[in-house]
Design a protein around this motif. Structure first.
Motif, PDB file in Angstrom:
ATOM      1  N   VAL A  62     -15.215 -37.578 -13.408  1.00  0.00           N
ATOM      2  CA  VAL A  62     -16.545 -36.955 -13.468  1.00  0.00           C
ATOM      3  C   VAL A  62     -16.750 -36.114 -14.723  1.00  0.00           C
ATOM      4  N   LYS A  63     -15.728 -35.991 -15.535  1.00  0.00           N
ATOM      5  CA  LYS A  63     -15.853 -35.185 -16.757  1.00  0.00           C
ATOM      6  C   LYS A  63     -16.985 -35.707 -17.624  1.00  0.00           C
ATOM      7  N   GLY A  64     -17.792 -34.775 -18.114  1.00  0.00           N
ATOM      8  CA  GLY A  64     -18.916 -35.145 -18.956  1.00  0.00           C
ATOM      9  C   GLY A  64     -20.164 -35.513 -18.193  1.00  0.00           C
ATOM     10  N   ARG A  65     -20.042 -35.687 -16.880  1.00  0.00           N
ATOM     11  CA  ARG A  65     -21.215 -36.052 -16.073  1.00  0.00           C
ATOM     12  C   ARG A  65     -21.567 -34.968 -15.057  1.00  0.00           C
ATOM     13  N   PHE A  66     -20.556 -34.291 -14.549  1.00  0.00           N
ATOM     14  CA  PHE A  66     -20.777 -33.263 -13.522  1.00  0.00           C
ATOM     15  C   PHE A  66     -20.533 -31.882 -14.128  1.00  0.00           C
ATOM     16  N   THR A  67     -21.264 -30.913 -13.643  1.00  0.00           N
ATOM     17  CA  THR A  67     -21.079 -29.534 -14.068  1.00  0.00           C
ATOM     18  C   THR A  67     -21.065 -28.629 -12.848  1.00  0.00           C
ATOM     19  N   ILE A  68     -20.008 -27.841 -12.740  1.00  0.00           N
ATOM     20  CA  ILE A  68     -19.903 -26.894 -11.633  1.00  0.00           C
ATOM     21  C   ILE A  68     -20.253 -25.506 -12.143  1.00  0.00           C
ATOM     22  N   SER A  69     -20.924 -24.742 -11.305  1.00  0.00           N
ATOM     23  CA  SER A  69     -21.273 -23.373 -11.659  1.00  0.00           C
ATOM     24  C   SER A  69     -21.267 -22.534 -10.385  1.00  0.00           C
ATOM     25  N   ARG A  70     -21.233 -21.230 -10.547  1.00  0.00           N
ATOM     26  CA  ARG A  70     -21.231 -20.359  -9.377  1.00  0.00           C
ATOM     27  C   ARG A  70     -21.940 -19.057  -9.679  1.00  0.00           C
ATOM     28  N   ASP A  71     -22.384 -18.428  -8.616  1.00  0.00           N
ATOM     29  CA  ASP A  71     -22.996 -17.112  -8.712  1.00  0.00           C
ATOM     30  C   ASP A  71     -22.161 -16.200  -7.827  1.00  0.00           C
ATOM     31  N   ASN A  72     -21.350 -15.365  -8.428  1.00  0.00           N
ATOM     32  CA  ASN A  72     -20.450 -14.516  -7.649  1.00  0.00           C
ATOM     33  C   ASN A  72     -21.215 -13.516  -6.779  1.00  0.00           C
ATOM     34  N   ALA A  73     -22.324 -13.041  -7.263  1.00  0.00           N
ATOM     35  CA  ALA A  73     -23.098 -12.056  -6.506  1.00  0.00           C
ATOM     36  C   ALA A  73     -23.686 -12.669  -5.236  1.00  0.00           C
ATOM     37  N   LYS A  74     -24.006 -13.961  -5.302  1.00  0.00           N
ATOM     38  CA  LYS A  74     -24.617 -14.632  -4.153  1.00  0.00           C
ATOM     39  C   LYS A  74     -23.618 -15.493  -3.382  1.00  0.00           C
ATOM     40  N   ASN A  75     -22.385 -15.544  -3.853  1.00  0.00           N
ATOM     41  CA  ASN A  75     -21.352 -16.375  -3.211  1.00  0.00           C
ATOM     42  C   ASN A  75     -21.810 -17.825  -3.068  1.00  0.00           C
ATOM     43  N   THR A  76     -22.354 -18.345  -4.138  1.00  0.00           N
ATOM     44  CA  THR A  76     -22.811 -19.722  -4.135  1.00  0.00           C
ATOM     45  C   THR A  76     -22.112 -20.522  -5.225  1.00  0.00           C
ATOM     46  N   VAL A  77     -22.016 -21.805  -4.999  1.00  0.00           N
ATOM     47  CA  VAL A  77     -21.454 -22.720  -5.980  1.00  0.00           C
ATOM     48  C   VAL A  77     -22.354 -23.942  -6.028  1.00  0.00           C
ATOM     49  N   HIS A  78     -22.531 -24.470  -7.234  1.00  0.00           N
ATOM     50  CA  HIS A  78     -23.414 -25.611  -7.425  1.00  0.00           C
ATOM     51  C   HIS A  78     -22.666 -26.717  -8.155  1.00  0.00           C
ATOM     52  N   LEU A  79     -23.121 -27.926  -7.935  1.00  0.00           N
ATOM     53  CA  LEU A  79     -22.558 -29.068  -8.648  1.00  0.00           C
ATOM     54  C   LEU A  79     -23.716 -29.922  -9.139  1.00  0.00           C
ATOM     55  N   GLN A  80     -23.935 -29.903 -10.427  1.00  0.00           N
ATOM     56  CA  GLN A  80     -24.950 -30.743 -11.044  1.00  0.00           C
ATOM     57  C   GLN A  80     -24.307 -32.081 -11.377  1.00  0.00           C
ATOM     58  N   MET A  81     -24.837 -33.130 -10.787  1.00  0.00           N
ATOM     59  CA  MET A  81     -24.266 -34.454 -10.969  1.00  0.00           C
ATOM     60  C   MET A  81     -25.269 -35.331 -11.706  1.00  0.00           C
TER      61      MET A  81
END
Length: 126
Positions: A62-81
């Motif tokens: 998935v390298k180059g296609r997916f991006t993971i990110s998080r918001d520590n204050a909101k305890n959330t994690v996202h995956l842009q695919m």
């Protein structure tokens, strides 16, 4: 502590989806947050993981296609695919690693635990 994942769906090959996962409960801190996936007949595999400090690691597929990110204050994690392929189709699970609860800190027993979300289905049509 509960993890709620959402954002899965049906997309054509080459399309995009954004997965999100929110951890709820009286959380003091979370170490790593990540996404795993499991296709029918296959073992669950790591897709991407992000540390509390923002360091990331991705599966080669998935390298180059997916991006993971998080918001520590909101305890959330996202995956842009992006540029999704039929082989990306799977149930995607979010995971929170090293979760320390407020109760644990207050009781002077900050034992870290891992938690899984319920999974969200991603279907990629060719």
């Amino acid at each position: 502590v509960q993890l709620q994942a959402y954002g899965g769906g049906v997309v054509q090959a080459g399309g995009s989806l954004r997965l999100s996962c929110a951890a709820s409960g009286r959380i003091h801190s979370i170490n790593n947050m990540g996404w795993y996936r499991q296709a029918p007949g296959k073992q669950r595999e790591l897709v991407a993981i992000i540390t509390r400090g923002g360091r990331t690691n991705y599966a080669d597929s998935v390298k180059g296609r997916f991006t993971i990110s998080r918001d520590n204050a909101k305890n959330t994690v996202h995956l842009q695919m992006n540029s999704l392929k039929p082989e990306d189709a799977a149930v995607y699970y979010c995971k929170a690693e090293g979760v320390i609860t407020v109760a644990g800190v207050m009781n002077d027993r900050p034992t870290p635990y891992d938690y899984w979300g319920q999974g969200t289905l991603v279907t990629v049509s060719s």
